[in-house]
Scaffold this motif. Structure first.
Motif, PDB file in Angstrom:
ATOM      1  N   TYR A  92       2.410   1.840  -3.370  1.00 55.31           N
ATOM      2  CA  TYR A  92       1.386   2.350  -4.291  1.00 55.31           C
ATOM      3  C   TYR A  92       1.087   3.814  -4.008  1.00 55.31           C
ATOM      4  N   ARG A  93       0.837   4.138  -2.758  1.00 52.87           N
ATOM      5  CA  ARG A  93       0.378   5.487  -2.392  1.00 52.87           C
ATOM      6  C   ARG A  93       1.435   6.549  -2.652  1.00 52.87           C
ATOM      7  N   ILE A 115       3.633   4.813  -7.015  1.00 52.96           N
ATOM      8  CA  ILE A 115       2.877   4.466  -8.217  1.00 52.96           C
ATOM      9  C   ILE A 115       1.747   5.463  -8.464  1.00 52.96           C
ATOM     10  N   TYR A 116       1.027   5.878  -7.414  1.00 49.86           N
ATOM     11  CA  TYR A 116      -0.079   6.819  -7.568  1.00 49.86           C
ATOM     12  C   TYR A 116       0.407   8.144  -8.153  1.00 49.86           C
ATOM     13  N   ASP A 117       1.546   8.627  -7.669  1.00 46.21           N
ATOM     14  CA  ASP A 117       2.093   9.881  -8.186  1.00 46.21           C
ATOM     15  C   ASP A 117       2.509   9.736  -9.651  1.00 46.21           C
ATOM     16  N   TYR A 163       0.837  -1.206   0.000  1.00 47.15           N
ATOM     17  CA  TYR A 163       0.000   0.000   0.000  1.00 47.15           C
ATOM     18  C   TYR A 163       0.874   1.259   0.000  1.00 47.15           C
ATOM     19  N   LEU A 167       1.158   7.722 -11.852  1.00 51.83           N
ATOM     20  CA  LEU A 167      -0.070   7.666 -12.644  1.00 51.83           C
ATOM     21  C   LEU A 167      -0.682   9.060 -12.802  1.00 51.83           C
ATOM     22  N   CYS A 168      -0.647   9.849 -11.733  1.00 53.25           N
ATOM     23  CA  CYS A 168      -1.181  11.212 -11.796  1.00 53.25           C
ATOM     24  C   CYS A 168      -0.346  12.068 -12.751  1.00 53.25           C
ATOM     25  N   GLN A 209      -2.024  15.683  -7.929  1.00 50.65           N
ATOM     26  CA  GLN A 209      -2.746  14.614  -7.249  1.00 50.65           C
ATOM     27  C   GLN A 209      -4.167  15.003  -6.854  1.00 50.65           C
TER      28      GLN A 209
END
Length: 101
Positions: free
Chosen positions: A23-24, A27-29, A20, A31-32, A78
């Protein structure tokens, strides 16, 4: 006997939590960032998000540091990705108004 249940549960919890966090914060950054860059390309905007922020605040008469630009870029990327288009429109309108004067 209890270690038969506790050790696998701890392993699963550690793996889940680390997955998690990866990802947080990573990976999330990514993707954004990819989404914002694709949006800018879609509208044929050749400026980077940091250039847009820098020009926008410069036109407003505010000086911000490179670190503040990076923090704003990440926050907008984000939380409010549409802000880049709004800032770009404001920059473009300022340029058009200066050309008319």
């Amino acid at each position: 006997m209890a270690s038969v249940f506790i050790i696998p549960i701890l392993i699963v919890v550690i793996l889940g939590l680390s997955g998690y966090l990866v990802y947080r914060f990573f990976i999330y950054d990514l993707l954004c960032k990819r989404s914002v860059n694709q949006t800018l390309l879609k509208y044929s905007i050749r400026k980077t998000p940091s250039q847009i922020i820098k020009e926008y605040y410069h036109n407003k008469g505010e000086r911000i540091s490179h670190k503040e630009i990076k923090n704003l870029e990440k926050s907008y990327r984000q939380n409010e990705p549409e802000q880049f288009l709004a800032m770009y429109d404001a920059i473009r309108n300022d340029i058009k108004n200066k050309e008319k004067d």
